[in-house]
Each structure stands twice: as structure tokens, then as C-alpha cells.
Design a protein around this motif. Structure first.
Motif, PDB file in Angstrom:
ATOM      1  N   VAL A  11     -12.115  -4.444  -1.255  1.00 42.25           N
ATOM      2  CA  VAL A  11     -10.811  -4.501  -1.418  1.00 42.25           C
ATOM      3  C   VAL A  11     -10.335  -3.779  -2.705  1.00 42.25           C
ATOM      4  N   ALA A  12      -9.458  -3.001  -2.652  1.00 43.12           N
ATOM      5  CA  ALA A  12      -8.753  -2.477  -3.723  1.00 43.12           C
ATOM      6  C   ALA A  12      -7.380  -2.922  -4.313  1.00 43.12           C
ATOM      7  N   ILE A  13      -7.266  -3.258  -5.460  1.00 41.27           N
ATOM      8  CA  ILE A  13      -6.334  -3.886  -6.106  1.00 41.27           C
ATOM      9  C   ILE A  13      -5.603  -2.976  -7.168  1.00 41.27           C
ATOM     10  N   ALA A  14      -4.445  -2.688  -6.781  1.00 40.88           N
ATOM     11  CA  ALA A  14      -3.488  -2.076  -7.708  1.00 40.88           C
ATOM     12  C   ALA A  14      -2.747  -2.779  -8.756  1.00 40.88           C
ATOM     13  N   ASP A  50      -3.376   6.259 -12.052  1.00 41.81           N
ATOM     14  CA  ASP A  50      -2.021   5.706 -11.473  1.00 41.81           C
ATOM     15  C   ASP A  50      -2.229   5.565 -10.094  1.00 41.81           C
ATOM     16  N   ALA A  51      -1.994   4.448  -9.306  1.00 41.63           N
ATOM     17  CA  ALA A  51      -1.933   4.280  -8.014  1.00 41.63           C
ATOM     18  C   ALA A  51      -1.047   4.681  -6.995  1.00 41.63           C
ATOM     19  N   CYS A  52      -0.020   5.279  -7.582  1.00 45.16           N
ATOM     20  CA  CYS A  52       1.191   6.100  -6.773  1.00 45.16           C
ATOM     21  C   CYS A  52       0.758   7.367  -6.769  1.00 45.16           C
ATOM     22  N   LYS A  70       8.659  -1.589  -7.172  1.00 40.24           N
ATOM     23  CA  LYS A  70       8.704  -0.128  -6.744  1.00 40.24           C
ATOM     24  C   LYS A  70       7.400   0.527  -6.753  1.00 40.24           C
ATOM     25  N   VAL A  71       6.696   0.183  -7.678  1.00 33.98           N
ATOM     26  CA  VAL A  71       4.972   0.567  -7.652  1.00 33.98           C
ATOM     27  C   VAL A  71       4.620  -0.045  -6.453  1.00 33.98           C
ATOM     28  N   VAL A  76       5.285   1.678  -3.027  1.00 33.91           N
ATOM     29  CA  VAL A  76       4.994   2.996  -2.970  1.00 33.91           C
ATOM     30  C   VAL A  76       3.302   2.814  -2.684  1.00 33.91           C
ATOM     31  N   VAL A  77       2.641   2.042  -3.308  1.00 35.49           N
ATOM     32  CA  VAL A  77       1.197   1.911  -3.193  1.00 35.49           C
ATOM     33  C   VAL A  77       0.811   1.273  -1.762  1.00 35.49           C
ATOM     34  N   SER A  78       1.671   0.397  -1.241  1.00 35.86           N
ATOM     35  CA  SER A  78       1.671  -0.065   0.238  1.00 35.86           C
ATOM     36  C   SER A  78       1.830   1.131   1.004  1.00 35.86           C
ATOM     37  N   LEU A  79       2.860   1.751   0.946  1.00 31.62           N
ATOM     38  CA  LEU A  79       3.261   2.956   1.857  1.00 31.62           C
ATOM     39  C   LEU A  79       2.013   3.932   1.775  1.00 31.62           C
TER      40      LEU A  79
END
Length: 225
Positions: free
Chosen positions: A3-6, A50-52, A76-77, A80-83
Motif C-alpha cells: 500500500v502506498a499512502i500519499a 511530490d506524489a503529483c 486537489k492533490v 491528481v494522485v488518484s487519477l
């Protein structure tokens, strides 16, 4: 499960701790040097990035992750991370934190979100659940299929008290997944009886919620009044 957590703030670290205790691999990602507190979750992997940014996610090897959790304090972050997680890396499960309830409508399949968790909505739902018997409480929204995780505590006056699960004509697009009875958590079978005071957890289409509440809440003869 990897699992990655931003977002390595209080929310991200708390999630990481729970997952690690359950035996999962966890990578915490944050772009703020002050957020990198390895000593707080020493069992996790940490990445200052930066996870974005695609280059950051490449470094995180996001394609190896089973789940990505966008847990920052910025909607917003998180979008973007989800997409990126879903479209660029094909992550099977993407969970996103919703900070502002006004933005909740954005957190859907189009943005790569499988499950949207609204902290304010969840807190209000838990308050409602603590004081409401017979009222349907929405706990969690799933993007796929326009379905929600909902809860209802079966009141004593319910027509279904004493009825077997298999004898109930449940609404379409509705599934009873758990019965919480006192300290017990039951996986319902057709032969299990419903009891007053049971906490019933359903996955239900939003369009069926009113019908489900009507079925469970009070005795049918009262509805005729």
C-alpha cells in the motif's frame, strides 16, 4: 499487500500504523521534509517526493502497489494522485480522502477513485449512528455502481424483528453484509434471525436507501397511517 499512502500527516501515519499491524507493506510519500518522521512509523518505507509528479511515482514503483491511499489535506492533490494511480499505473484499488464535503461529487470513477472517504461526513454519520435507532446512516460512498455502505440499528417496533434473513424480501441492489449484535460480528446466513438492537450493515444502491429504511424501521401497519 503493498500500500502506498500519499500524505504523511497524522491521518496518513495513523492509516500506515494500522496497516502495518495487519501485516501489510506500507510506503509513505510526502513532499514536505518536516512530514518525514521515520521514527513515528519506523516499519514503513518513506519517500520524500511530490506524489503529483510522475517521476516520484515511478520512484515509488506504484505499479507494484495493490492499493493507493490519497490522504493529504488538499483535495486537489488527492484527486491528481488518484487519477495518476489508476490511469498511469493501473492500481487496482484507490482510496481518497475528501477534506471539503463540497468537493465530494468529484471523487468518482472519472478521477480514478474507487472509494471516497469524507472525514466530516463520516464523523457526522457516527454521531447520527450513536443517537439514531431506526434511521439509515450513510457511512461510506463507493464510486462504482453508485453504492453506499449504510447502517441501521433495528428498532424494537420493526416488523422484521424475529424474522429470518432468508425470509426477507430485500430491495434490489441491496446486500446485507454484517450483523453486529453486542460484541459479536456475524456474517449473515439465510437462517439467522434479525433481533431488535442489531446493527445492520448494507451495501446498497443510493436509489434503494429510502426503500430499505422503510422496510426496516417500523411496523408495516404504522406506514398505512
Amino acid at each position: 499487500m503493498r500500500v502506498a499512502i500519499a500524505g504523511a500527516g497524522a491521518v496518513g501515519r495513523s492509516i500506515a500504523g494500522e496497516l502495518l499491524e495487519n501485516g501489510h507493506e506500507v510506503l509513505l510519500i510526502d513532499k514536505a521534509p518536516t512530514a518525514i518522521s521515520v521514527e513515528r512509523v519506523p516499519q514503513a518505507e518513506w519517500l520524500l517526493a511530490d506524489a503529483c509528479e510522475i517521476t516520484s511515482l515511478d520512484e515509488a514503483a506504484l505499479q507494484r502497489c495493490n492499493v493507493v491511499i490519497a490522504a493529504t489535506g488538499d483535495d486537489k492533490v488527492n484527486l491528481v494522485v488518484s487519477l495518476l494511480a489508476k490511469t498511469e499505473y493501473g492500481v487496482p484499488r484507490v482510496v481518497a480522502r475528501v477534506n471539503n464535503p463540497k468537493n465530494e461529487w468529484l471523487f468518482n470513477e472519472a478521477w480514478g477513485v474507487d472509494v471516497a472517504v469524507s472525514t466530516p461526513r463520516l464523523m457526522s454519520a457516527l454521531v447520527e449512528e450513536a443517537v439514531s435507532v431506526g434511521d439509515l446512516v450513510r457511512l461510506l460512498r463507493f464510486s462504482h455502481g453508485d453504492a453506499n455502505l449504510v447502517e441501521l440499528t433495528l428498532p424494537e417496533e420493526s416488523a422484521l424483528a424475529g424474522t429470518q434473513v432468508g425470509d426477507v424480501e430485500w430491495p434490489e441492489d441491496t446486500s446485507l453484509v454484517t450483523i453486529i449484535r453486542g460484541t459479536r460480528v456475524l456474517t449473515p446466513t439465510q437462517e439467522d434471525s434479525l433481533e431488535a438492537g442489531d446493527e445492520l450493515l448494507f451495501v446498497a444502491a443510493q436509489a434503494r436507501e429510502e426503500q430499505l429504511e422503510d422496510l426496516l424501521s417500523v411496523r408495516r401497519e404504522h406506514r398505512a397511517d
